[in-house]
Design an enzyme around this catalytic site. Structure first.
Site, PDB file in Angstrom:
ATOM      1  N   LYS B 116       0.813  -1.215   0.000  1.00  0.00           N
ATOM      2  CA  LYS B 116       0.000   0.000   0.000  1.00  0.00           C
ATOM      3  C   LYS B 116       0.849   1.268   0.000  1.00  0.00           C
ATOM      4  CE  LYS B 116      -3.580  -2.779   1.468  1.00  0.00           C
ATOM      5  NZ  LYS B 116      -3.861  -3.836   2.387  1.00  0.00           N
ATOM      6  N   GLU B 200      -4.180   5.135   8.598  1.00  0.00           N
ATOM      7  CA  GLU B 200      -4.617   6.288   7.801  1.00  0.00           C
ATOM      8  C   GLU B 200      -5.883   6.881   8.378  1.00  0.00           C
ATOM      9  OE1 GLU B 200      -5.034   4.382   4.002  1.00  0.00           O
ATOM     10  OE2 GLU B 200      -7.156   4.046   4.328  1.00  0.00           O
ATOM     11  N   ARG B 292      -5.125  -8.746  -8.761  1.00  0.00           N
ATOM     12  CA  ARG B 292      -5.629 -10.100  -9.012  1.00  0.00           C
ATOM     13  C   ARG B 292      -7.073 -10.014  -9.469  1.00  0.00           C
ATOM     14  NH1 ARG B 292      -9.060  -9.890  -4.585  1.00  0.00           N
ATOM     15  NH2 ARG B 292      -8.164  -8.802  -2.822  1.00  0.00           N
TER      16      ARG B 292
END
Lengths: 160, 496
Positions: B116, B200, B292
């Site tokens: 990330k 976050e 994916r």
């Protein structure tokens, strides 16, 4: 005709008819599996999914769950002998709902707990699951430790 | 085109991949754990080989053993599905080195975007807005507390390798940080073998919108529109739909362009998903890219008419996309419900057991993707998803109606399922209007669902339920519970 007291209503039932509230319906009954039954009442079709849980009986139908309290003659006689209606009994212990590992125990012996309090965290199916108290009670004995592997149905905590 | 592929996965997604491979004339090899030796996917593939014990760490995560099977059986490609090794760059790299095509992006792209941190850096370069938070992994919960103070609560802590709600927790105050941080870290370690945690700003009442992209190996990228994935519980998707009621054409175009830009900037190839969150004012932030095929890919297939697995296989075979953004046509509405073995009336506790009866009525706008058959077991080893039910119709109302029909007729005995929960969710006015966010289930719907005291409003249903309950009593008695008291009419009058 066999007699039942279901959801406080007097019910008479034989192999093809049910009578209650002065109404009489014909029915057909077909067992699909252990808990799934097909029932046709006066021509109306239902497939009901039943559940036995903590001594209560539930019906699931189209996203709704109904509790159905059913007593037969024997239950009623027993209640009569024991004097009055049975109070709803809460389980005196908590069992592991599935095999897994205890991550941590969040209560201590001798502590009063409230319904919804987290008792312990169980890891299974890669998720940590909080096991919560189903009713207000007091912790009598804790039978497992953190990091223990437990089997489905194993008693984890005993209440007073 | 690839000639023979190994499917490094199990269950419904293995079935899904095998089906398309067959249609393209590609031979299939499956691998299976002890638990899966009789599973549907093993029988559908041309060949299947035992790979190890039931726990994923001893089977579906054994990268070297899996690659060995692929080499020994002469496979020229490996499809990783989702979960397991699908986003592990080391596995993609191993495949590349062994000249077995990894059906997905390059290991460099997985590395970049699967983390990330790097994904955020790339988004910044591509000028795609991101959520304020840490770019480096946190040392411990104390550091998390320090940073959360600056950003302001609530904050989201999430595992770098995380996904599907695992290894993620919302922290509302400093007091909660230590325990939730530890939980997320433990989960991440157990599921992904990685305990890096990030933090976050947690956007209040956000919606989760993701864009499907397809990229070939020559820099051509298209997006296939959005998926509305805001129906979530504990950050796990429950129902997905496309298109989102809340996204208009100009916002779709803008976000779609962001998704394409980001994919190009990352040098991405194959199928991927760009996740955004959108706040109450339709301000969007890039969240992460999933490198994916996603669980919820079928709704995009229904709406675009593309077979995403086929596109993956074509791309991996070195073919060009052969179409541009203007060629992508969007039609109709599609919804997916994830049917899981869990008890919605008991805190969604996973339910294990043998499925001794399963019956459904599909067709005419209803598709099911599953790896389960009657007699199969739901175990503790893998996730609790039984099936994905997917509806499709020209109008949203009809897509909902078809899904309701599918759930009504979906009968399972042996494990508890979330079907009643899904059904009630579809019936909620919030779902009907499309006016929901990721907080809806936990903040509103669960209370409603749990406090719902149902009473019979139909005398025939009532009768049927009474018959069911009475038969259950009779059945129990016949099953050997001895009669203590002789039931005769003289006893009855004592209490009737």
């Amino acid at each position: 005709m066999e007699k039942f007291l279901i959801n406080s209503k007097n019910i008479l039932l034989n192999e093809s008819e049910i009578i209650f509230d002065d109404e009489k319906f014909s029915y057909e009954f077909q067992k699909l599996s252990e808990n799934l039954n097909f029932i046709r009442v006066n021509g109306y079709n239902f497939i009901l999914n039943s559940e036995n849980e903590n001594g209560s009986f539930y019906i699931n139908y189209n996203g709704k769950k109904f509790e159905v309290d059913c007593k037969n003659s024997r239950d009623l006689i027993r209640e009569k002998l024991q004097g009055g209606e049975n109070k709803k009994k809460y389980s005196q212990e908590i069992k592991s709902p599935m095999p897994g590992a205890i991550v941590k125990i969040t209560v201590e012996e001798g502590v009063e707990i409230k319904k919804g309090d987290v008792l312990l965290v169980l890891e299974a199916m890669k998720m940590e699951n909080e096991i919560k108290a189903t009713h207000d009670c007091k912790v009598k004995k804790i039978l497992v430790n953190a990091k223990d592997n437990v089997e489905k149905g194993q008693v984890l905590i005993i209440f007073e | 085109m690839l000639k023979k592929i190994l499917i490094a996965n199990r269950g419904e997604i293995a079935v899904r991949i095998i089906n398309t491979a067959k249609e393209l004339g590609i031979k299939t090899v499956s691998i299976y754990s002890e638990f899966d030796k009789n599973s549907l996917f093993t029988r559908l593939s041309d060949e299947s080989y035992y790979i190890g014990n039931s726990p994923a760490t001893e089977s579906y995560l054994k990268a070297e053993s899996i690659l060995d099977v692929a080499k020994k059986t002469g496979c020229d490609g490996i499809h990783p599905g989702y979960g397991f090794l699908s986003e592990r760059s080391f596995f993609a790299e191993m495949c590349e080195k062994a000249s077995v095509k990894f059906i997905g992006p390059t290991h460099q792209a997985i590395d970049f975007l699967g983390s990330k941190t790097n994904a955020k850096k790339i988004a910044t370069i591509a000028k795609v807005p991101t959520v304020p938070g840490t770019v480096e992994p946190l040392r411990d919960f104390n550091e998390a507390i320090q940073i959360a103070k600056k950003i302001g609560y609530p904050v989201l802590i999430k595992a770098s390798a995380g996904g599907g709600g695992k290894g993620m927790r919302v922290v509302n105050s400093e007091q909660e940080m230590e325990s939730l941080f530890t939980m997320a870290q433990n989960e991440s370690k157990a599921s992904f073998g990685d305990d890096k945690i990030f933090l976050e700003k947690y956007i209040l009442n956000p919606r989760h919108i993701e864009f499907q992209i397809l990229a070939d190996e020559y820099g051509n990228v298209v997006h296939l529109g959005e998926r509305e994935c805001s129906m979530q519980r504990r950050l796990q998707k429950v129902i997905e739909e496309t298109p989102s009621v809340k996204i208009n054409d100009s916002l779709r175009k803008e976000m779609g362009e962001c998704a394409v830009k980001l994919s190009k900037e990352a040098g991405y190839s194959n199928a991927g998903t760009i996740e955004f969150i959108i706040d109450e004012y339709n301000k969007y932030y890039f969240l992460e890219m999933n490198t994916r095929l996603q669980v919820e890919h079928p709704i995009t297939e229904m709406r675009t008419g593309l077979d995403l697995v086929k596109e993956q296989l074509r791309i991996a075979s070195g073919e060009k996309l052969g179409y541009t953004q203007a060629d992508i046509k969007f039609n109709g509405y599609s919804i997916e419900c994830r049917i899981c073995a869990e008890d919605p009336y008991n805190n969604f506790l996973p339910s294990t057991g043998k499925i001794n009866y399963i019956s459904r009525v599909l067709g005419n706008g209803l598709r099911e993707d599953t790896g389960i058959q009657q007699g199969n077991e739901i175990s503790i080893y893998y996730d609790s998803m039984i099936a994905k039910l997917i509806s499709y119709a020209p109008e949203r109302e009809m897509a909902i109606a078809k899904m309701k029909r599918g759930l009504e007729n979906y009968l399972i005995d042996g494990v508890k399922t979330n079907i009643s929960f899904l059904y009630q969710l579809l019936c909620s006015k919030e779902f009907q209007t499309g006016d929901y966010n990721t907080q809806f289930i936990e903040k509103e719907f669960l209370n409603r669902f749990n406090s719902n005291k149902n009473s019979f409003d139909n005398v025939y249903l009532e009768s049927a339920s009474y018959i069911d309950a009475a038969k259950n009593k009779i059945g129990k008695r016949k099953n050997g519970i001895s009669e203590i008291i002789n039931l005769n009419s003289s006893n009855w009058k004592n209490f009737s």
